[in-house]
Design a protein around this motif. Structure first.
Motif, PDB file in Angstrom:
ATOM      1  N   GLY A  57       8.827  77.489 135.030  1.00  0.00           N
ATOM      2  CA  GLY A  57       9.707  76.427 134.557  1.00  0.00           C
ATOM      3  C   GLY A  57       9.033  75.617 133.460  1.00  0.00           C
ATOM      4  O   GLY A  57       7.835  75.356 133.498  1.00  0.00           O
ATOM      5  N   LEU A  58       9.843  75.234 132.510  1.00  0.00           N
ATOM      6  CA  LEU A  58       9.364  74.496 131.347  1.00  0.00           C
ATOM      7  C   LEU A  58       8.807  73.121 131.719  1.00  0.00           C
ATOM      8  O   LEU A  58       7.767  72.680 131.220  1.00  0.00           O
ATOM      9  CB  LEU A  58      10.554  74.334 130.388  1.00  0.00           C
ATOM     10  CG  LEU A  58      10.292  73.809 129.008  1.00  0.00           C
ATOM     11  CD1 LEU A  58       9.181  74.579 128.332  1.00  0.00           C
ATOM     12  CD2 LEU A  58      11.571  73.915 128.185  1.00  0.00           C
ATOM     13  N   GLU A  59       9.505  72.465 132.630  1.00  0.00           N
ATOM     14  CA  GLU A  59       9.091  71.117 133.030  1.00  0.00           C
ATOM     15  C   GLU A  59       7.697  71.146 133.651  1.00  0.00           C
ATOM     16  O   GLU A  59       6.860  70.311 133.382  1.00  0.00           O
ATOM     17  CB  GLU A  59      10.060  70.569 134.088  1.00  0.00           C
ATOM     18  CG  GLU A  59      11.430  70.318 133.580  1.00  0.00           C
ATOM     19  CD  GLU A  59      11.594  68.926 133.000  1.00  0.00           C
ATOM     20  OE1 GLU A  59      11.525  67.947 133.744  1.00  0.00           O
ATOM     21  OE2 GLU A  59      11.789  68.826 131.784  1.00  0.00           O
ATOM     22  N   THR A  60       7.491  72.154 134.492  1.00  0.00           N
ATOM     23  CA  THR A  60       6.209  72.302 135.164  1.00  0.00           C
ATOM     24  C   THR A  60       5.111  72.558 134.148  1.00  0.00           C
ATOM     25  O   THR A  60       4.025  71.984 134.231  1.00  0.00           O
ATOM     26  CB  THR A  60       6.289  73.506 136.123  1.00  0.00           C
ATOM     27  OG1 THR A  60       7.444  73.339 136.904  1.00  0.00           O
ATOM     28  CG2 THR A  60       5.083  73.612 136.983  1.00  0.00           C
ATOM     29  N   TYR A  91       4.265  69.390 132.343  1.00  0.00           N
ATOM     30  CA  TYR A  91       3.472  68.497 133.187  1.00  0.00           C
ATOM     31  C   TYR A  91       2.026  68.986 133.255  1.00  0.00           C
ATOM     32  O   TYR A  91       1.085  68.225 133.073  1.00  0.00           O
ATOM     33  CB  TYR A  91       4.067  68.420 134.604  1.00  0.00           C
ATOM     34  CG  TYR A  91       3.203  67.598 135.534  1.00  0.00           C
ATOM     35  CD1 TYR A  91       3.258  66.204 135.492  1.00  0.00           C
ATOM     36  CD2 TYR A  91       2.296  68.201 136.400  1.00  0.00           C
ATOM     37  CE1 TYR A  91       2.431  65.441 136.306  1.00  0.00           C
ATOM     38  CE2 TYR A  91       1.470  67.447 137.211  1.00  0.00           C
ATOM     39  CZ  TYR A  91       1.546  66.070 137.162  1.00  0.00           C
ATOM     40  OH  TYR A  91       0.718  65.314 137.951  1.00  0.00           O
ATOM     41  N   PHE A  92       1.881  70.275 133.513  1.00  0.00           N
ATOM     42  CA  PHE A  92       0.542  70.830 133.688  1.00  0.00           C
ATOM     43  C   PHE A  92      -0.299  70.640 132.426  1.00  0.00           C
ATOM     44  O   PHE A  92      -1.449  70.190 132.497  1.00  0.00           O
ATOM     45  CB  PHE A  92       0.648  72.321 134.031  1.00  0.00           C
ATOM     46  CG  PHE A  92      -0.693  72.989 134.171  1.00  0.00           C
ATOM     47  CD1 PHE A  92      -1.438  72.816 135.319  1.00  0.00           C
ATOM     48  CD2 PHE A  92      -1.205  73.767 133.148  1.00  0.00           C
ATOM     49  CE1 PHE A  92      -2.682  73.414 135.456  1.00  0.00           C
ATOM     50  CE2 PHE A  92      -2.444  74.380 133.274  1.00  0.00           C
ATOM     51  CZ  PHE A  92      -3.184  74.197 134.433  1.00  0.00           C
ATOM     52  N   LEU A  93       0.283  70.957 131.276  1.00  0.00           N
ATOM     53  CA  LEU A  93      -0.488  70.866 130.033  1.00  0.00           C
ATOM     54  C   LEU A  93      -0.936  69.426 129.773  1.00  0.00           C
ATOM     55  O   LEU A  93      -2.063  69.166 129.366  1.00  0.00           O
ATOM     56  CB  LEU A  93       0.336  71.382 128.840  1.00  0.00           C
ATOM     57  CG  LEU A  93       0.639  72.884 128.836  1.00  0.00           C
ATOM     58  CD1 LEU A  93       1.524  73.251 127.644  1.00  0.00           C
ATOM     59  CD2 LEU A  93      -0.640  73.715 128.806  1.00  0.00           C
ATOM     60  N   ARG A 136      -1.223  71.948 141.023  1.00  0.00           N
ATOM     61  CA  ARG A 136      -0.528  70.778 140.464  1.00  0.00           C
ATOM     62  C   ARG A 136       0.923  70.719 140.948  1.00  0.00           C
ATOM     63  O   ARG A 136       1.437  69.657 141.279  1.00  0.00           O
ATOM     64  CB  ARG A 136      -0.541  70.832 138.931  1.00  0.00           C
ATOM     65  CG  ARG A 136      -1.885  70.587 138.329  1.00  0.00           C
ATOM     66  CD  ARG A 136      -2.111  69.097 138.117  1.00  0.00           C
ATOM     67  NE  ARG A 136      -3.475  68.841 137.737  1.00  0.00           N
ATOM     68  CZ  ARG A 136      -4.192  67.806 138.127  1.00  0.00           C
ATOM     69  NH1 ARG A 136      -3.678  66.897 138.918  1.00  0.00           N
ATOM     70  NH2 ARG A 136      -5.423  67.643 137.728  1.00  0.00           N
ATOM     71  N   ILE A 137       1.571  71.877 140.964  1.00  0.00           N
ATOM     72  CA  ILE A 137       2.982  71.897 141.380  1.00  0.00           C
ATOM     73  C   ILE A 137       3.083  71.427 142.832  1.00  0.00           C
ATOM     74  O   ILE A 137       3.876  70.549 143.171  1.00  0.00           O
ATOM     75  CB  ILE A 137       3.588  73.319 141.246  1.00  0.00           C
ATOM     76  CG1 ILE A 137       3.595  73.738 139.781  1.00  0.00           C
ATOM     77  CG2 ILE A 137       5.001  73.374 141.848  1.00  0.00           C
ATOM     78  CD1 ILE A 137       4.003  75.176 139.533  1.00  0.00           C
ATOM     79  N   ASN A 138       2.238  72.012 143.669  1.00  0.00           N
ATOM     80  CA  ASN A 138       2.373  71.721 145.097  1.00  0.00           C
ATOM     81  C   ASN A 138       1.934  70.298 145.449  1.00  0.00           C
ATOM     82  O   ASN A 138       2.602  69.613 146.220  1.00  0.00           O
ATOM     83  CB  ASN A 138       1.585  72.741 145.913  1.00  0.00           C
ATOM     84  CG  ASN A 138       2.241  74.119 145.843  1.00  0.00           C
ATOM     85  OD1 ASN A 138       3.376  74.234 145.370  1.00  0.00           O
ATOM     86  ND2 ASN A 138       1.541  75.134 146.278  1.00  0.00           N
TER      87      ASN A 138
END
Ligand code: MSP
Length: 647
Positions: free
Chosen positions: A321-324, A327-329, A349-351
């Motif tokens: 997903g783009l949003e993820t 966020y991660f970057l 990071r997601i979890n």
């Protein structure tokens, strides 16, 4: 309204977009959204850098004219930014006619001023970095100090820009404008470079043609035709794109008064030394900020096509997903430093951040308000019961804002997440499941407090995760807009009475990597040239004995099922003539339907160590080849008995 101009670097068209390009561009988009929310009128520029020897050579390798070649690759950049929903206002191409006119005009202005003179260039040139070096700057074997590739010794007639003349003024600028270059340690590097003394800069070339030609000028009496140095050409795109030097000068030049450049650390010197000196010569205002970010590596190594470890941002965005990805970057790598890209840290990071802290808060709010108040929220008593909590949140949000204003996106998110953690801790502390039995009014105020925290935070979440922030806002009955930022953040209003619109969980947890790495199906070789480059790079010759170690067999696909939650993987059963078929998990779902695969004879490596993908054991690897037209499985031209060996 404050006019704000944000620029990404313009990308060389000798390469397809990779995660580094995506990082820079996403940061720019983030800044644009941040300042938009704050009420600025923001213009975002991106584009492609299409001239120079490097591009001329790449086009030749592809047997294409430079223009056809640049048209094709430039379009790939435009496409990916569109797919990534980058809200750019201008996409500049340096082969654009208006841009070329601007460059020619700028050259004439600097020439008329006496800042450009003719001389002879003798030195070393790195085509890959499009940079000149003196012998003392080179590595021992005369290779480029930046990229390590061989340099060419050149001697040719050239025009020079009198960079040395601007040394003092540059030093004054760095001193007077403390945050013109951030992070500070990068600024110090620039300062040291300039303090050591500046050489005049060769700004034209005669040994190739793919560049903006110098206008004929009888005063100059050139023996050869010159084209502009690609960096002069490229840097000027920042102003040509908004009308500089063009017949009908567009009103957009007003944005130049407040310009911010986002660049990688490798191109900081061009932006923080050469560019301001050109601007001083042209008597144009200097940029307000130059932000220099670090580089992404993959599993600790520099990304490179020949190693095959270049992360393709689209593949990551497609599955996670783009949003993820955004966020991660922004979160993972402290701005300015280098960072490593791995699925493991992305999943963590997601979890932890997205699913646990933020997603969970939203879910808990929805769940409790549905159970206790049929989803109704009323903020009337929030300040009666929770004035301190609101104050605490607002203090954090003020510091969140300041972090983006000083270009610390990672700290910005870290701070922002404190609001979610606090909100979660208020739930633990006030125990609404007990409170509801004693004090309905206070329970309502508590849930309204949580809703208001999410609402306020969503304004700052928006620049990084626009879709998630918009979903939160819709659930809480308001819109993300500069007007509402003013109302809720600047003026501190609380949400009015409303009914929560239920939304599905924002970020479900991810159990195992979604992308298959280091398999044939997942190589990053996506176009013909890269395949060719790889062919040219075959240096690891192996012995026949090495080849004999690989056991490749013919097998027939007897079953094919899509793997849940994966767009790329199939779970296949392959009959290789043994008692039991082999289970293979393969990333070919985007290229074949299950019907096309059933009954097909394929080539399978059967002695590869089993691997686990999305929790499923894969007992081999199907051979395939991928190019710009897609992926094709290796097959045989006459049917063979299952289990037959390939040699
Ligand atoms: N054309 C020049 C810029 C001219 S601007 C007037 C150029 N182009 S580039 O395509 O080579 O690089 C563009 C940007 O991508 C640079 O800012 C560079 O730092 C960034 N990145 C390239 N690889 C990167 C990583 N692996 N990680 C992060 N960013 C990286 O330079």
């Amino acid at each position: 309204m404050d006019k704000t101009y944000i620029t990404s670097p313009i990308y060389y068209v000798n390469d397809i977009p990779h995660i580094g390009h995506a990082y820079t561009t996403i940061l720019c988009d983030m800044l644009k959204k941040f300042y938009w929310i704050l009420g600025h009128d923001v213009l975002l520029l991106t584009g492609t850098d299409e001239h120079g020897q490097k591009i001329e050579q790449s086009a030749k390798k592809h047997h294409q004219s430079p223009q056809d070649y640049t048209d094709k690759i430039s379009e790939k950049f435009r496409q990916i930014w569109n797919e990534f929903k980058i809200d750019y206002d201008i996409f500049i191409r340096t082969t654009n006619e208006e841009h070329c006119k601007s460059v020619q005009k700028a050259f004439e202005i600097m020439y008329a001023k006496g800042d450009i003179y003719k001389g002879e260039y003798e030195g070393y040139y790195c085509i890959s970095c499009e940079t000149f070096f003196t012998q003392t700057q080179l590595n021992e074997n005369n290779t480029c100090p930046d990229c390590g590739k061989p340099t060419d010794l050149m001697k040719e007639e050239s025009y020079f820009f009198a960079l040395s003349k601007y040394q003092e003024r540059l030093l004054q600028w760095y001193e007077q404008c403390p945050d013109c270059i951030l992070p500070q340690y990068r600024k110090n590097e620039v300062l040291r470079f300039v303090q050591e003394g500046l050489n005049d800069l060769s700004i034209t070339r005669t040994s190739f043609e793919w560049g903006v030609p110098l206008l004929p000028n009888p005063q100059r009496n050139d023996s050869k035709s010159h084209v502009m140095y690609v960096w002069l050409d490229a840097l000027l795109s920042y102003v040509s794109a908004i009308g500089y030097g063009q017949e009908t000068e567009s009103s957009k030049m007003a944005y130049w008064e407040n310009a911010t450049h986002m660049v990688g650390k490798d191109i900081l010197r061009f932006h923080a030394v050469y560019w301001p000196a050109f601007l001083m010569s042209l008597e144009l205002p200097l940029p307000k900020h130059i932000y220099a970010h670090g580089w992404w590596t993959k599993d600790g190594a520099k990304m490179s096509k020949s190693i095959g470890n270049v992360v393709n941002p689209k593949e990551v965005a497609d599955v996670y997903g783009l949003e993820t990805l955004r966020y991660f970057l922004a979160r993972e790598m402290p701005f300015g430093q280098d960072g490593d890209f791995s699925q493991k840290s992305l999943i963590e990071r997601i979890n932890a951040d997205l699913s646990n802290d933020m997603g969970n808060l939203m879910n808990r709010l929805i769940g409790m308000s549905e159970k206790y108040f049929t989803l109704r929220i009323d903020s009337h008593k929030v300040k009666t019961y929770f004035a301190d909590e609101i104050k605490q949140i607002d203090t954090i949000l003020e510091s969140v804002k300041q972090k983006m204003q000083t270009m610390q996106p990672s700290r910005y998110l870290e701070e922002l997440w404190k609001t979610f953690s606090l909100a979660n801790s208020y739930i633990t502390h006030y125990e609404p499941w007990k409170l509801i039995k004693q004090d309905e009014e206070k329970t309502m105020a508590l849930l309204a407090l949580l809703a208001n925290i999410l609402a306020r935070s969503s304004f700052y979440l928006y620049p990084v995760m626009p879709e998630s922030a918009t979903k939160i806002a819709q659930a809480l009955g308001f819109e993300i807009s500069p007007q509402n930022y003013q109302k809720f953040i600047t003026e501190g209003h609380l949400l009015e009475s409303f009914t929560i619109q239920k939304i599905p969980p924002l970020f479900p947890k991810i159990q195992s990597p979604l992308l298959v790495e280091n398999t044939t199906q997942d190589t990053q070789t996506t176009n013909h040239q890269e395949a060719k480059d790889e062919t040219e790079n075959i240096v690891n010759l192996i012995d026949i004995k090495d080849f004999a170690k690989i056991d490749i067999r013919i097998g027939t696909i007897s079953e094919c099922k899509a793997v849940e939650k994966s767009q790329k993987l199939y779970k296949l059963l392959v009959d290789i003539g043994a008692d039991k078929p082999r289970q293979i998990v393969s990333g070919i779902a985007q290229y074949y339907t299950p019907e096309e695969l059933l009954g097909k004879q394929i080539c399978l490596i059967v002695n590869l160590k089993p691997a686990k993908l999305m929790g499923l054991i894969s007992e081999g690897m199907i051979l395939a080849s991928k190019d710009e037209n897609g992926l094709s499985l290796l097959s045989i031209d006459k049917p063979r008995i299952n289990g037959s060996k390939i040699s």
